[in-house]
Motif scaffolding. Structure first.
Motif, PDB file in Angstrom:
ATOM      1  N   LEU A 482       0.869  -1.170   0.000  1.00  0.00           N
ATOM      2  CA  LEU A 482       0.000   0.000   0.000  1.00  0.00           C
ATOM      3  C   LEU A 482       0.907   1.222   0.000  1.00  0.00           C
ATOM      4  O   LEU A 482       1.763   1.365   0.875  1.00  0.00           O
ATOM      5  CB  LEU A 482      -0.888   0.017   1.244  1.00  0.00           C
ATOM      6  CG  LEU A 482      -1.682  -1.256   1.548  1.00  0.00           C
ATOM      7  CD1 LEU A 482      -2.442  -1.104   2.864  1.00  0.00           C
ATOM      8  CD2 LEU A 482      -2.643  -1.574   0.420  1.00  0.00           C
ATOM      9  N   TYR A 483       0.738   2.110  -0.964  1.00  0.00           N
ATOM     10  CA  TYR A 483       1.642   3.249  -1.079  1.00  0.00           C
ATOM     11  C   TYR A 483       0.869   4.564  -1.179  1.00  0.00           C
ATOM     12  O   TYR A 483      -0.287   4.608  -1.628  1.00  0.00           O
ATOM     13  CB  TYR A 483       2.558   3.099  -2.294  1.00  0.00           C
ATOM     14  CG  TYR A 483       1.840   3.207  -3.630  1.00  0.00           C
ATOM     15  CD1 TYR A 483       1.664   4.454  -4.240  1.00  0.00           C
ATOM     16  CD2 TYR A 483       1.344   2.086  -4.280  1.00  0.00           C
ATOM     17  CE1 TYR A 483       0.996   4.564  -5.460  1.00  0.00           C
ATOM     18  CE2 TYR A 483       0.683   2.181  -5.485  1.00  0.00           C
ATOM     19  CZ  TYR A 483       0.504   3.421  -6.071  1.00  0.00           C
ATOM     20  OH  TYR A 483      -0.166   3.537  -7.266  1.00  0.00           O
ATOM     21  N   ALA A 484       1.518   5.632  -0.761  1.00  0.00           N
ATOM     22  CA  ALA A 484       1.028   6.997  -0.953  1.00  0.00           C
ATOM     23  C   ALA A 484       2.240   7.916  -0.925  1.00  0.00           C
ATOM     24  O   ALA A 484       3.029   7.854   0.016  1.00  0.00           O
ATOM     25  CB  ALA A 484       0.028   7.395   0.133  1.00  0.00           C
ATOM     26  N   TYR A 485       2.405   8.743  -1.940  1.00  0.00           N
ATOM     27  CA  TYR A 485       3.562   9.636  -1.972  1.00  0.00           C
ATOM     28  C   TYR A 485       3.260  10.833  -2.864  1.00  0.00           C
ATOM     29  O   TYR A 485       2.296  10.833  -3.649  1.00  0.00           O
ATOM     30  CB  TYR A 485       4.813   8.901  -2.454  1.00  0.00           C
ATOM     31  CG  TYR A 485       4.839   8.574  -3.928  1.00  0.00           C
ATOM     32  CD1 TYR A 485       5.549   9.380  -4.818  1.00  0.00           C
ATOM     33  CD2 TYR A 485       4.179   7.463  -4.425  1.00  0.00           C
ATOM     34  CE1 TYR A 485       5.585   9.087  -6.171  1.00  0.00           C
ATOM     35  CE2 TYR A 485       4.212   7.153  -5.769  1.00  0.00           C
ATOM     36  CZ  TYR A 485       4.909   7.972  -6.642  1.00  0.00           C
ATOM     37  OH  TYR A 485       4.934   7.686  -7.974  1.00  0.00           O
ATOM     38  N   ALA A 486       4.087  11.837  -2.740  1.00  0.00           N
ATOM     39  CA  ALA A 486       4.002  13.036  -3.558  1.00  0.00           C
ATOM     40  C   ALA A 486       5.210  13.111  -4.468  1.00  0.00           C
ATOM     41  O   ALA A 486       6.334  12.815  -4.051  1.00  0.00           O
ATOM     42  CB  ALA A 486       3.940  14.274  -2.666  1.00  0.00           C
ATOM     43  N   VAL A 487       4.987  13.515  -5.698  1.00  0.00           N
ATOM     44  CA  VAL A 487       6.109  13.736  -6.600  1.00  0.00           C
ATOM     45  C   VAL A 487       6.730  15.096  -6.277  1.00  0.00           C
ATOM     46  O   VAL A 487       6.080  15.959  -5.681  1.00  0.00           O
ATOM     47  CB  VAL A 487       5.668  13.678  -8.075  1.00  0.00           C
ATOM     48  CG1 VAL A 487       5.103  12.310  -8.405  1.00  0.00           C
ATOM     49  CG2 VAL A 487       4.667  14.775  -8.395  1.00  0.00           C
ATOM     50  N   PRO A 488       7.996  15.319  -6.631  1.00  0.00           N
ATOM     51  CA  PRO A 488       8.604  16.635  -6.391  1.00  0.00           C
ATOM     52  C   PRO A 488       7.775  17.739  -7.034  1.00  0.00           C
ATOM     53  O   PRO A 488       7.294  17.609  -8.153  1.00  0.00           O
ATOM     54  CB  PRO A 488       9.981  16.503  -7.040  1.00  0.00           C
ATOM     55  CG  PRO A 488      10.282  15.033  -6.963  1.00  0.00           C
ATOM     56  CD  PRO A 488       8.967  14.353  -7.174  1.00  0.00           C
ATOM     57  N   GLY A 489       7.593  18.831  -6.301  1.00  0.00           N
ATOM     58  CA  GLY A 489       6.801  19.952  -6.798  1.00  0.00           C
ATOM     59  C   GLY A 489       5.322  19.839  -6.516  1.00  0.00           C
ATOM     60  O   GLY A 489       4.536  20.689  -6.957  1.00  0.00           O
ATOM     61  N   ALA A 490       4.908  18.807  -5.774  1.00  0.00           N
ATOM     62  CA  ALA A 490       3.492  18.635  -5.450  1.00  0.00           C
ATOM     63  C   ALA A 490       3.023  19.767  -4.551  1.00  0.00           C
ATOM     64  O   ALA A 490       3.802  20.421  -3.852  1.00  0.00           O
ATOM     65  CB  ALA A 490       3.267  17.292  -4.762  1.00  0.00           C
ATOM     66  N   GLU A 491       1.714  19.967  -4.567  1.00  0.00           N
ATOM     67  CA  GLU A 491       1.106  21.029  -3.772  1.00  0.00           C
ATOM     68  C   GLU A 491       1.397  20.841  -2.288  1.00  0.00           C
ATOM     69  O   GLU A 491       1.394  19.735  -1.774  1.00  0.00           O
ATOM     70  CB  GLU A 491      -0.405  21.012  -4.025  1.00  0.00           C
ATOM     71  CG  GLU A 491      -1.178  22.139  -3.374  1.00  0.00           C
ATOM     72  CD  GLU A 491      -2.641  22.107  -3.775  1.00  0.00           C
ATOM     73  OE1 GLU A 491      -3.500  22.006  -2.881  1.00  0.00           O
ATOM     74  OE2 GLU A 491      -2.917  22.182  -4.997  1.00  0.00           O
ATOM     75  N   LYS A 492       1.639  21.968  -1.599  1.00  0.00           N
ATOM     76  CA  LYS A 492       1.893  21.950  -0.159  1.00  0.00           C
ATOM     77  C   LYS A 492       0.771  22.685   0.566  1.00  0.00           C
ATOM     78  O   LYS A 492       0.182  23.606  -0.006  1.00  0.00           O
ATOM     79  CB  LYS A 492       3.246  22.606   0.158  1.00  0.00           C
ATOM     80  CG  LYS A 492       4.428  21.928  -0.509  1.00  0.00           C
ATOM     81  CD  LYS A 492       4.678  20.531   0.054  1.00  0.00           C
ATOM     82  CE  LYS A 492       5.919  19.904  -0.554  1.00  0.00           C
ATOM     83  NZ  LYS A 492       6.170  18.553  -0.044  1.00  0.00           N
ATOM     84  N   PRO A 493       0.463  22.338   1.817  1.00  0.00           N
ATOM     85  CA  PRO A 493       1.042  21.236   2.592  1.00  0.00           C
ATOM     86  C   PRO A 493       0.609  19.890   2.042  1.00  0.00           C
ATOM     87  O   PRO A 493      -0.343  19.792   1.273  1.00  0.00           O
ATOM     88  CB  PRO A 493       0.491  21.477   4.004  1.00  0.00           C
ATOM     89  CG  PRO A 493      -0.813  22.155   3.772  1.00  0.00           C
ATOM     90  CD  PRO A 493      -0.592  23.044   2.575  1.00  0.00           C
ATOM     91  N   ALA A 494       1.303  18.854   2.456  1.00  0.00           N
ATOM     92  CA  ALA A 494       1.072  17.522   1.928  1.00  0.00           C
ATOM     93  C   ALA A 494      -0.278  16.974   2.353  1.00  0.00           C
ATOM     94  O   ALA A 494      -0.828  17.336   3.393  1.00  0.00           O
ATOM     95  CB  ALA A 494       2.177  16.580   2.387  1.00  0.00           C
ATOM     96  N   GLY A 495      -0.798  16.066   1.542  1.00  0.00           N
ATOM     97  CA  GLY A 495      -2.062  15.416   1.844  1.00  0.00           C
ATOM     98  C   GLY A 495      -1.852  14.019   2.396  1.00  0.00           C
ATOM     99  O   GLY A 495      -0.795  13.690   2.952  1.00  0.00           O
ATOM    100  N   TYR A 496      -2.860  13.183   2.211  1.00  0.00           N
ATOM    101  CA  TYR A 496      -2.816  11.823   2.754  1.00  0.00           C
ATOM    102  C   TYR A 496      -3.786  10.937   1.994  1.00  0.00           C
ATOM    103  O   TYR A 496      -4.699  11.412   1.306  1.00  0.00           O
ATOM    104  CB  TYR A 496      -3.149  11.828   4.251  1.00  0.00           C
ATOM    105  CG  TYR A 496      -4.497  12.444   4.576  1.00  0.00           C
ATOM    106  CD1 TYR A 496      -5.676  11.709   4.468  1.00  0.00           C
ATOM    107  CD2 TYR A 496      -4.575  13.781   4.971  1.00  0.00           C
ATOM    108  CE1 TYR A 496      -6.901  12.299   4.740  1.00  0.00           C
ATOM    109  CE2 TYR A 496      -5.792  14.367   5.252  1.00  0.00           C
ATOM    110  CZ  TYR A 496      -6.963  13.611   5.142  1.00  0.00           C
ATOM    111  OH  TYR A 496      -8.179  14.199   5.395  1.00  0.00           O
TER     112      TYR A 496
END
Length: 511
Positions: A482-496
């Protein structure tokens, strides 16, 4: 009075449990296995009847805090980490030792309570390839190690250092003629005054099948004589059953635990009967690994190696069956933020799913198995990804890609350099999606198929079937992740991402 009896069926576990070492303490058998980059590591399993096993603990939660182990160096420590652990019990203390292939160090862990810990560790600035920990009758302790050229080093009595004035030398050179992989994966014993060293070897003549080798001597330092003690693949693609432990049962009989390469599902363990002839071990029946046999032990139920999980936990404690892919960031996951869900925060960006922090994994099992989960999307932000992965170097994913212009359901594979190549994308409007992967390891078919659903009942395929490959850069059987991640440059603050209702099923039939 009827004697107790349990039927053992091979393979013992159709899952990646490689480099096994087994001991008996009283009426309980304990086993350790290689865990490489997965955390927690060095899983400990136990059994009372040798047929049914259960996970009871790990030797460590994490053991190195490096950029590689933390997946922050762009590479990770795939296929490295802890290898080929040796498990021993001596005078009330359990010991586990292994090498770490990326730090090039040797580790010794010790505890009085193998099921509950705590474990204390000593780190050696040494590299003892495939170590076999050995206590002699006079309480002197050694590590016997190496591949091809076998060496011996004496440790101090407390196992905290190499003994300065102790034995340290080349023990022997193993066979070279007609051999592509010389002896490695050693296990050492002293039985009835005789020293025994067991190894795996891969010939390039004759059957060209990996086989189990035994060396024996009346003296620790040799000379040693050699014998092939098993050369059998059970009719499975010339993949020999070899490398592992021998141990006695309470009634004085003996068994051996070895493993066999089974392609994409990994390296899977087998139990064999063992008897002695003229002080040589004889494994199996007529040189063959039995599909089943009985052991003189009372049947005791074990627990599944891979489990379903509703994630309805009142504290942030994982079931033992789960392992993180590399060191986790514990501030970025929770069961309690949303009860009934596993929440994975995307707080650390990654170039691809292989570099994603906090991918939570379990083994796959043969002949066939399926894993499904519900993913809630409301917490994901543009530039973030979440889903279900068939995890090895040649991976496949089914999941969500969130973008500023919308949400897309995708199926991806490795693009050849570790990134994702989309095989199909579907615009997705709902706030939830059910994801499923079906694994088929029957006779090394090694196919994974990917599905999605709006309700968890009616499933649609997506992308294409993945031909799973066991590759040595990961050196591990396929895992469900099970994975969840943001690519570089993704919107901030991070989600979930919120996962719920993880459902796993294994199908024993090959039909």
């Amino acid at each position: 009075m009827t004697k107790p009896e349990t039927v053992v069926h091979n393979p013992l576990m159709w899952a990646d449990v490689p480099d096994v070492d087994v001991i008996r303490v009283g009426d309980i058998f304990y086993m350790v296995s290689t865990s490489m980059h997965s955390m927690p590591g060095c899983p400990i399993m136990k059994s009372k009847d040798l047929a049914h096993w259960e996970l009871v603990s790990y030797v460590f939660d994490t053991f190195e805090d490096t950029p590689g182990h933390n997946l922050l160096d762009g590479k990770g420590v795939y296929g490295q980490g802890s290898w080929a652990a040796s498990l021993r019990y001596h005078k009330g203390t359990f010991y586990v030792c292994f090498n770490c292939n990326d730090t090039h160090q040797f580790y010794v862990y010790r505890t009085k309570d193998i099921e509950n810990g705590p474990w204390e560790r000593t780190v050696f600035q040494e590299f003892f390839h495939d170590p076999a920990l050995f206590f002699d009758d006079d309480d002197r302790v050694y590590v016997i190690y190496g591949g091809g050229s076998i060496h011996i080093a004496e440790l101090t009595e407390d196992l905290r250092a190499v003994k300065p004035d102790g034995i340290r030398q080349l023990l022997m050179e193993t066979e070279t003629e007609g051999i592509s992989l010389r002896c490695e994966g050693g296990h050492a014993y002293k039985i009835n005054g005789m020293y025994y060293l067991f190894y795996i070897e891969w010939p390039n003549t004759g059957s060209c099948m990996r086989r189990e080798i035994c060396y024996r001597s009346t003296s620790l330092l040799g000379p040693y004589e050699r014998r092939i003690v098993l050369e059998d693949d059970m009719g499975y693609h010339n993949k020999g059953v070899a490398q592992g432990a021998i141990f006695d049962l309470p009634d004085g009989s003996w068994c051996s635990m070895l493993f066999q390469d089974h392609d994409a599902v990994g390296r899977i363990p087998y139990l064999l009967p063992l008897r002695w002839e003229e002080d040589w071990p004889v494994l199996g029946y007529n040189g063959k690994v039995p599909e089943s046999f009985t052991v003189p032990l009372k049947t005791c139920e074990g627990k599944p190696l891979v489990i379903s999980d509703d994630f309805n936990h009142t504290e942030n404690r994982l079931a033992l069956n789960w392992q993180w892919n590399h060191n986790p960031e514990n501030s970025l996951w929770s069961f309690t933020e949303r009860p009934g869900y596993l929440r994975l925060h995307t707080g650390i960006s990654a170039e691809s799913v292989l570099m994603a922090k906090n991918t939570l994994t379990q083994r796959t099992e043969g002949p066939r198995c399926t894993a499904e989960v519900k993913l809630s999307l409301s917490g994901l932000k543009p530039g973030e990804r979440a889903g279900l992965i068939a995890l090895q170097s040649h991976f496949g994913t089914v999941g969500i890609r969130m973008e500023k212009d919308g949400c897309f359901l995708t199926m991806c594979v490795n693009n050849g350099s570790g990134g994702e190549k989309e095989e199909e994308e579907i615009p997705w409007k709902q706030n939830e999606v059910y994801l499923k992967i079906a694994f088929d390891f029957t006779d090394s078919r090694d196919i994974a198929e990917f599905y999605y659903s709006e309700d968890g009942e009616e499933w649609c395929s997506i992308g294409r079937p993945l031909k799973m490959l066991y590759t040595l850069d990961h050196f591990m059987g396929y895992r469900i992740g099970l994975y969840a991640y943001a690519v570089p440059g993704a919107e901030k603050p991070a989600g979930y991402a919120d996962f719920s209702g993880f459902r796993y099923a294994r199908k024993d039939s090959e039909e």
